[in-house]
Scaffold this active site. Structure first.
Site, PDB file in Angstrom:
ATOM      1  CG  HIS A  46      -2.186  -0.808   0.965  1.00 53.22           C
ATOM      2  ND1 HIS A  46      -2.974  -1.289   1.982  1.00 53.22           N
ATOM      3  CD2 HIS A  46      -2.785  -1.235  -0.189  1.00 53.22           C
ATOM      4  CE1 HIS A  46      -4.003  -1.963   1.482  1.00 53.22           C
ATOM      5  NE2 HIS A  46      -3.900  -1.935   0.166  1.00 53.22           N
ATOM      6  CG  HIS A  87       2.192   0.791   5.130  1.00 52.91           C
ATOM      7  ND1 HIS A  87       2.563   0.452   6.405  1.00 52.91           N
ATOM      8  CD2 HIS A  87       0.870   1.118   5.203  1.00 52.91           C
ATOM      9  CE1 HIS A  87       1.526   0.547   7.221  1.00 52.91           C
ATOM     10  NE2 HIS A  87       0.482   0.945   6.514  1.00 52.91           N
ATOM     11  CG  HIS A 112      -3.463  -4.991   5.582  1.00 54.27           C
ATOM     12  ND1 HIS A 112      -4.617  -4.388   6.033  1.00 54.27           N
ATOM     13  CD2 HIS A 112      -2.888  -4.114   4.721  1.00 54.27           C
ATOM     14  CE1 HIS A 112      -4.730  -3.190   5.477  1.00 54.27           C
ATOM     15  NE2 HIS A 112      -3.695  -3.009   4.677  1.00 54.27           N
ATOM     16  CG  HIS A 131      -6.497  -1.270   8.882  1.00 55.34           C
ATOM     17  ND1 HIS A 131      -5.152  -1.010   8.931  1.00 55.34           N
ATOM     18  CD2 HIS A 131      -6.938  -0.743   7.715  1.00 55.34           C
ATOM     19  CE1 HIS A 131      -4.779  -0.347   7.840  1.00 55.34           C
ATOM     20  NE2 HIS A 131      -5.849  -0.168   7.087  1.00 55.34           N
TER      21      HIS A 131
END
Length: 814
Positions: free
Chosen positions: A134, A137, A219, A461
């Site tokens: 993502h 990140h 995730h 999450h």
């Protein structure tokens, strides 16, 4: 362990708690970076029970704490915010960066982590570990690796690397369109991916002296939780994780080894997610209601998603729902992303990393080959006629296809938008959740907001139930909360402190650039192995060997040099040194000078007529008369190097001042002084002492003669030189010793025999020079005189190898 916080970091400081271990003396041992070992003697005092082949030895457990004992954790992003995750770890001289993302609400350079406030230079960072693909990140990765002085190594999982390259390339294109400040180029992305290394779940790696491995985080595809171990201290970084299994991903794993520090996301704080079945039913019902609107201009359902992650979960749900509802078959579903086709190919490739449901479905066909969903690369291919469902990226409506469709449809109340995940503050997705009357378009126009706005969280999450159950099974003494809004983090911190009030768990919520500092003083120990462990060891016994430590601090040992190849991957080597000194003097004179300094000196005649002196069987001095030089050769050790240095000095002194050497050595050659006249070209043999045993006689017959210089003889022999009586060398040294002691203590006088009396105020110390005994009622003065006597003896009297070894050992231990 002692805990401190830097700047205004939020957190309670627990009482000091240090790991105790017995102390020992360690000298000459090197143990930094990769495996280090030296031929220097390392002394260790044994403090634990003896055991053959495996005895633990405490190493410096009582030393004062140093900066390297402090574990420093500094968020450069994701500190009291969601976005631009970037955490810096510093411990034992190692520096590790965890994630390197951008903030989706801030364009250009404003969205980067706080690199300008880093406590270290980028070139000092050893490792950069990326948890998942993502952008919040990983999108700052090319900027950091290619435009700064960073020289470390980058690691991520196989799916993360495959997907991240596509996402970053697309991010560059979007940045060129909607952001004035271009952070990096496609070439930077390619170079970053080229230098990035891959790691698989549970694969242990050691890089830059740091041991680390990763677990499935649940995730998104390829998301990883990294366990990092430095000097026995374990730090677990969860990144974004989920403890709930969904349609295609497994739940996050529980690490088998418990961490000392847990760095965990706090995105949802104390919220608890809606049960999955209930959530899916509400989602499909809402989408169906929007697309079955009677308004011919309505019925458009927009679902803003990120290209990868929750999008695949929602596609699986919608395709199954459409398949079970034939009356919806006429309403198209579009997956609108420029990366749609490429991304789905990656998902098909890594199906083996998904859950059991997907792996079983694979036996009937690829579950990601959807029957009712079409890919849409751009709006040029889209016919906006009638009801439809469009899943479009990006998920926060900041730009791209999702933003364009939202502005096109937002004014019709029969259209709807479903927000399926967490929304970051400052983004349009977060703004419309408050249902304002209008929004500002990208071109600056105000558009009325009439469409239905719905929020159903499919975010992967962890919620409070998942986070607390995860911590229940690990119970780490220190928890660092990141990746959460400040208020949300505070509520979560209070809830955790209350939940674990009986477990002495400390919780911190540092802001960006604020540091949490934890003191870890793990018990330092080393194993004594091999030859050194054969003899019985006891408390207080000194051992000498090579101290070897792995670069990741996971293992330390003391081993004899001969055992290095058996117990380590190291090998030993011998360094032989050779030095040539110019010498035009009398070699016989040099021989006598060497013999006066060292006890065992052998004269060996060579076939070429010249001679070689061998000092203590270690250093050879080959005289070459034709070349006017002396060649010294020896096996390099601390003692041999010292002897060679002294012999070179003696050669130079003999050549520059032969008269002084003649007086010093006069007692050795008596009336044969005419043999040593300056300029004499012959090598005069030294008269040997009568052989005391057969072995000595045999040595003389073979051309090798030992010249023993006995201490008693030096005290009694006097030599006649030029009709005058020369002072005995022993007498001269005693006189010099008296002067040295007088210079240090003030009043020192030679009395009868070899005694020297020292007076300091009312205290008296008597020194017996030959026996080296000191008589004194005051312990402090006696100790001072003994130390002075040792140092004076080193300077004034000949050394044996044993004495040199003792002095070298004592000096190293000081």
């Amino acid at each position: 362990m002692d805990v401190g916080t830097g700047k205004d970091s939020d957190g309670d400081s627990p009482p000091q708690k240090t790991s105790s271990s017995a102390t020992c003396r360690e000298s000459g041992a090197s143990h930094s970076g990769a495996v280090n070992a030296g031929r220097l003697a390392a002394q260790h005092r044994v403090v634990l029970g003896a055991k053959r082949k495996a005895v633990r030895v405490a190493v410096g457990g009582g030393d004062a704490p140093t900066e390297e004992d402090m574990l420093t954790i500094t968020p450069l992003g994701a500190g009291n915010e969601v976005g631009r995750s970037c955490i810096l770890l510093q411990f034992k001289g190692k520096t590790i960066m965890l994630d390197c993302g951008v903030h989706p609400a801030y364009p250009g350079i404003g969205g980067l982590p706080f690199f300008d406030e880093m406590p270290v230079d980028p070139s000092d960072i050893d490792l950069l570990l990326v948890s998942h693909f993502h952008l919040d990140h990983a999108a700052a990765l090319p900027y950091f690796t290619q435009t700064t002085s960073f020289k470390g190594r980058v690691f991520m999982t196989y799916p993360t690397k495959a997907i991240l390259k596509m996402l970053l390339s697309d991010y560059v294109k979007v940045s060129n369109i909607s952001v004035d400040q271009l952070l990096y180029t496609k070439e930077h992305v390619d170079a970053t991916m080229e230098m990035s290394e891959q790691i698989d779940y549970h694969q242990e790696r050691v890089a830059c002296g740091v041991r680390f491995w990763c677990y499935n985080a649940g995730h998104v595809l390829g998301a990883a939780m990294f366990m990092i171990e430095i000097a026995g201290v374990k730090i677990l970084y969860t990144g974004d994780f989920s403890r709930e299994e969904d349609r295609h991903l497994m739940a996050a794993e529980i690490p088998k080894s418990k961490p000392d520090v847990l760095i965990v996301e706090s995105t949802y704080g104390v919220q608890v997610h809606e049960p999955r079945a209930q959530r899916e039913a509400r989602f499909t019902s809402l989408v169906q209601r929007i697309v079955t609107s009677k308004d011919p201009k309505g019925g458009r359902c927009l679902i803003p998603v990120f290209a990868l992650g929750r999008a695949q979960e929602l596609l699986l749900i919608l395709d199954e729902f459409w398949r079970s509802n034939p009356r919806l078959h006429g309403i198209p579903i579009y997956y609108a992303s420029s990366l749609a086709k490429k991304c789905m190919s990656v998902y098909r490739t890594y199906i083996n990393m998904m859950n059991e449901n997907i792996r079983q479905a694979l036996t009937l066909g690829n579950p990601f080959d959807f029957a009712h969903i079409s890919n849409l690369k751009s709006l040029d291919e889209f016919s906006d006629v009638g009801p439809c469902v469009v899943m479009a990226s990006p998920g926060l409506l900041q730009s791209g296809i999702s933003r364009e469709l939202f502005e096109r449809w937002c004014s019709n109340r029969n259209n709807g938008v479903v927000i399926p995940g967490y929304c970051v503050e400052g983004t349009l997705a977060k703004t419309i959740m408050n249902e304002p009357p209008s929004i500002t378009a990208l071109n600056g126009r105000e558009l009325p907001l009439s469409m239905q706005v719905n929020y159903i969280s499919f975010s992967a999450h962890s919620d409070y139930a998942g986070t607390s159950s995860f911590i229940d099974m690990l119970l780490p003494p220190y928890i660092i909360l990141v990746h959460g809004d400040g208020n949300v983090m505070t509520r979560l911190k209070l809830a955790l402190l209350d939940r674990y009030k009986d477990h002495n768990i400390n919780v911190f919520t540092p802001k960006n650039t604020n540091s949490v500092r934890l003191l870890f003083r793990a018990k330092k120990a080393a194993k004594v192995v091999g030859e050194l462990a054969v003899d019985s060891l006891r408390d207080g016994k000194l051992i000498s060997g090579v101290f070897v430590q792995k670069g990741d601090y996971s293992q330390s040992m003391v081993v004899a040099p001969s055992d290095l190849s058996t117990y380590t991957q190291l090998t030993t080597s011998v360094v032989t040194q050779e030095q040539t000194a110019h010498f035009e003097g009398n070699f016989s004179l040099l021989h006598h000078a060497v013999a006066s300094m060292y006890e065992r000196v052998q004269l060996r005649k060579r076939d070429d007529g010249d001679a070689t002196l061998v000092v203590h069987d270690q250093v050879s001095m080959a005289y070459c008369k034709d070349k006017s030089q002396v060649v010294l050769s020896w096996e390099s050790t601390p003692v041999n190097d010292m002897m060679a240095d002294s012999l070179v000095s003696l050669i130079l002194q003999t050549q520059s001042n032969p008269a002084a050497i003649r007086v010093e050595c006069g007692h050795l050659h008596s009336h044969d002084d005419d043999e040593m006249e300056e300029g004499d070209d012959e090598v005069s043999p030294v008269k040997a002492e009568p052989a005391e045993d057969a072995s000595t006689a045999h040595s003389a017959e073979s051309g090798e003669m030992s010249v023993p210089i006995k201490q008693e003889e030096r005290a009694t022999k006097a030599t006649s030189t030029g009709g005058a009586t020369a002072v005995s060398p022993h007498e001269e040294r005693l006189c010099t010793l008296t002067k040295l002691l007088a210079a240090q203590f003030g009043d020192a006088k030679r009395v009868e025999g070899d005694r020297i009396v020292i007076r300091v105020d009312e205290l008296v110390a008597t020194v017996h020079a030959l026996t080296e005994e000191v008589e004194c009622e005051d312990d402090q003065l006696r100790s001072s005189v003994q130390n002075a006597l040792v140092m004076a003896k080193i300077a004034l009297f000949p050394l044996s190898v044993e004495e040199a070894l003792d002095q070298c050992s004592d000096t190293a231990a000081m």
